[in-house]
Design a protein around this motif. Structure first.
Motif, PDB file in Angstrom:
ATOM      1  N   ARG A 131      10.656 -16.807 -75.999  1.00  0.00           N
ATOM      2  CA  ARG A 131      10.444 -16.190 -74.859  1.00  0.00           C
ATOM      3  C   ARG A 131      10.874 -14.673 -75.209  1.00  0.00           C
ATOM      4  O   ARG A 131      10.103 -13.703 -74.811  1.00  0.00           O
ATOM      5  CB  ARG A 131      10.914 -16.553 -73.380  1.00  0.00           C
ATOM      6  N   TRP A 132      11.907 -14.533 -75.848  1.00  0.00           N
ATOM      7  CA  TRP A 132      12.553 -13.141 -76.076  1.00  0.00           C
ATOM      8  C   TRP A 132      12.529 -12.572 -77.479  1.00  0.00           C
ATOM      9  O   TRP A 132      12.847 -11.499 -77.618  1.00  0.00           O
ATOM     10  CB  TRP A 132      13.964 -13.082 -75.368  1.00  0.00           C
ATOM     11  N   THR A 133      12.287 -13.484 -78.367  1.00  0.00           N
ATOM     12  CA  THR A 133      12.135 -13.013 -79.976  1.00  0.00           C
ATOM     13  C   THR A 133      11.031 -13.535 -80.407  1.00  0.00           C
ATOM     14  O   THR A 133       9.984 -14.012 -79.702  1.00  0.00           O
ATOM     15  CB  THR A 133      13.467 -13.818 -80.559  1.00  0.00           C
ATOM     16  N   SER A 134      10.859 -13.354 -81.606  1.00  0.00           N
ATOM     17  CA  SER A 134       9.599 -13.851 -82.403  1.00  0.00           C
ATOM     18  C   SER A 134       9.619 -15.116 -82.849  1.00  0.00           C
ATOM     19  O   SER A 134       8.958 -15.793 -83.606  1.00  0.00           O
ATOM     20  CB  SER A 134       9.619 -12.973 -83.731  1.00  0.00           C
ATOM     21  N   TYR A 135      10.706 -15.986 -82.335  1.00  0.00           N
ATOM     22  CA  TYR A 135      10.924 -17.581 -82.679  1.00  0.00           C
ATOM     23  C   TYR A 135       9.312 -18.158 -82.305  1.00  0.00           C
ATOM     24  O   TYR A 135       8.782 -17.957 -81.396  1.00  0.00           O
ATOM     25  CB  TYR A 135      11.843 -18.043 -81.665  1.00  0.00           C
ATOM     26  N   HIS A 136       9.135 -19.035 -83.593  1.00  0.00           N
ATOM     27  CA  HIS A 136       7.934 -19.982 -83.348  1.00  0.00           C
ATOM     28  C   HIS A 136       8.257 -21.213 -82.732  1.00  0.00           C
ATOM     29  O   HIS A 136       8.641 -22.228 -83.498  1.00  0.00           O
ATOM     30  CB  HIS A 136       7.374 -19.984 -84.693  1.00  0.00           C
ATOM     31  N   PRO A 188       8.840 -16.801 -89.149  1.00  0.00           N
ATOM     32  CA  PRO A 188       9.779 -15.781 -88.591  1.00  0.00           C
ATOM     33  C   PRO A 188      11.149 -16.201 -89.076  1.00  0.00           C
ATOM     34  O   PRO A 188      11.594 -17.182 -89.210  1.00  0.00           O
ATOM     35  CB  PRO A 188       9.530 -15.764 -87.012  1.00  0.00           C
ATOM     36  N   LEU A 189      11.775 -14.942 -89.478  1.00  0.00           N
ATOM     37  CA  LEU A 189      12.986 -15.025 -89.909  1.00  0.00           C
ATOM     38  C   LEU A 189      14.089 -15.680 -89.016  1.00  0.00           C
ATOM     39  O   LEU A 189      14.848 -16.491 -89.549  1.00  0.00           O
ATOM     40  CB  LEU A 189      13.670 -13.518 -90.113  1.00  0.00           C
ATOM     41  N   ASP A 196      16.294 -23.162 -88.852  1.00  0.00           N
ATOM     42  CA  ASP A 196      15.844 -24.255 -89.594  1.00  0.00           C
ATOM     43  C   ASP A 196      16.988 -24.807 -90.608  1.00  0.00           C
ATOM     44  O   ASP A 196      17.141 -25.635 -91.066  1.00  0.00           O
ATOM     45  CB  ASP A 196      14.804 -24.085 -90.430  1.00  0.00           C
ATOM     46  N   ALA A 197      17.829 -23.489 -90.901  1.00  0.00           N
ATOM     47  CA  ALA A 197      18.860 -24.037 -91.971  1.00  0.00           C
ATOM     48  C   ALA A 197      20.046 -24.722 -91.488  1.00  0.00           C
ATOM     49  O   ALA A 197      21.047 -25.041 -92.115  1.00  0.00           O
ATOM     50  CB  ALA A 197      19.335 -22.530 -92.589  1.00  0.00           C
ATOM     51  N   ALA A 198      20.008 -24.772 -90.032  1.00  0.00           N
ATOM     52  CA  ALA A 198      21.362 -25.336 -89.432  1.00  0.00           C
ATOM     53  C   ALA A 198      21.779 -26.600 -89.781  1.00  0.00           C
ATOM     54  O   ALA A 198      22.945 -26.958 -90.079  1.00  0.00           O
ATOM     55  CB  ALA A 198      21.011 -25.494 -87.610  1.00  0.00           C
ATOM     56  N   TYR A 199      20.578 -27.637 -89.945  1.00  0.00           N
ATOM     57  CA  TYR A 199      20.901 -29.008 -90.322  1.00  0.00           C
ATOM     58  C   TYR A 199      21.243 -29.185 -91.640  1.00  0.00           C
ATOM     59  O   TYR A 199      22.156 -29.753 -91.978  1.00  0.00           O
ATOM     60  CB  TYR A 199      19.545 -29.842 -89.873  1.00  0.00           C
TER      61      TYR A 199
END
Length: 262
Positions: A114-119, A204-205, A211-214
């Protein structure tokens, strides 16, 4: 044998899945997931506090690791506790924070979208029943593969009334996750149309960071060496607890003895 996705015991043909769920949720569903996530936040906060307390002055780093100066048992307890904490602290913080995020991502990601460019990931609307005639699974896989011809498909989900789409997961060369990628294609089972897709390499960045968390949490981001390091950091925690507790008890006994002597 049928492999259960939510096994209640490790003896149902899905032992490793059960271990994973124990680690993530204590096999207690949403309540366990929240509890484990909260402990991750607590651990990350504790690590930061420990680093702040133990951080040496600018020219004190060599002395912080000089075990030859630790003569007495209490000096050794404190010295090893501090040295190991300083050596593993940053990675422990990263492991705790990424673990907490993965437990809370169901609630965090919608706000990020909602607040960022997150897909955000695609969520199909449930239906009462699937169409009588649906696209064969082989054709759905071929359609999905045509969008990412260089990728390897790693998981394939059949449509259900709760998720009435084919969902195909891919691992593209260059993705951080070693064996299960984040790239996904969603296909309408009636028409064969692609209703949504997620390209992990062109996201998006903020998506690529999350995605790198896991792979960061389990160490696979750095190959076999990273996995070994993640395991060692996990083993550090009980060692830190024991040395910290013994050091605190030793200091308490010394204060009690000093008070009795006075």
């Amino acid at each position: 044998a049928k492999r259960e996705d939510e096994p209640r015991t490790p003896f149902s043909g899905s032992a490793w899945r059960w271990v994973f769920l124990l680690h993530m949720t204590l096999t207690a569903g949403t309540a366990g997931e929240i509890f484990i996530g909260a402990t991750g936040v607590l651990l990350a906060s504790t690590v930061l506090l420990g680093l702040w307390i133990a951080w040496p002055p600018r020219r004190g780093w060599k002395a912080a690791f000089d075990y030859r100066r630790w003569r007495r048992p209490q000096h050794k307890l404190y010295g090893w506790h501090r040295a190991v904490g300083l050596a593993a602290g940053v990675l422990l913080f990263a492991l705790a924070l990424t673990g907490a995020y993965m437990n809370f991502d169901h609630w965090l990601n919608p706000a990020l979208a909602r607040w960022t460019s997150y897909h955000g990931m695609y969520h199909a609307h449930p239906v009462d029943q699937l169409p009588r005639q649906i696209l064969p699974a082989q054709d759905a896989l071929a359609i999905a593969q045509s969008r990412f011809p260089e990728a390897t498909w790693v998981r394939f989900y059949l449509p259900t009334p709760d998720e009435p789409v084919y969902r195909v997961l891919f691992h593209q060369p260059g993705e951080l996750r070693a064996w299960i990628g984040k790239t996904a294609v969603y296909i309408d089972p009636a028409s064969g149309a692609i209703v949504d897709l997620y390209d992990a390499l062109d996201a998006p960045l903020i998506n690529r960071v999350l995605d790198a968390a896991y792979p960061l949490h389990n160490g696979e981001i750095a190959g076999l060496g990273g996995r070994v390091l993640a395991v060692l950091c996990g083993l550090v925690l009980p060692g830190m607890f024991v040395t910290g507790l013994l050091s605190w008890l030793s200091r308490r006994r010394r204060r009690a003895a000093a008070g009795a002597a006075s």
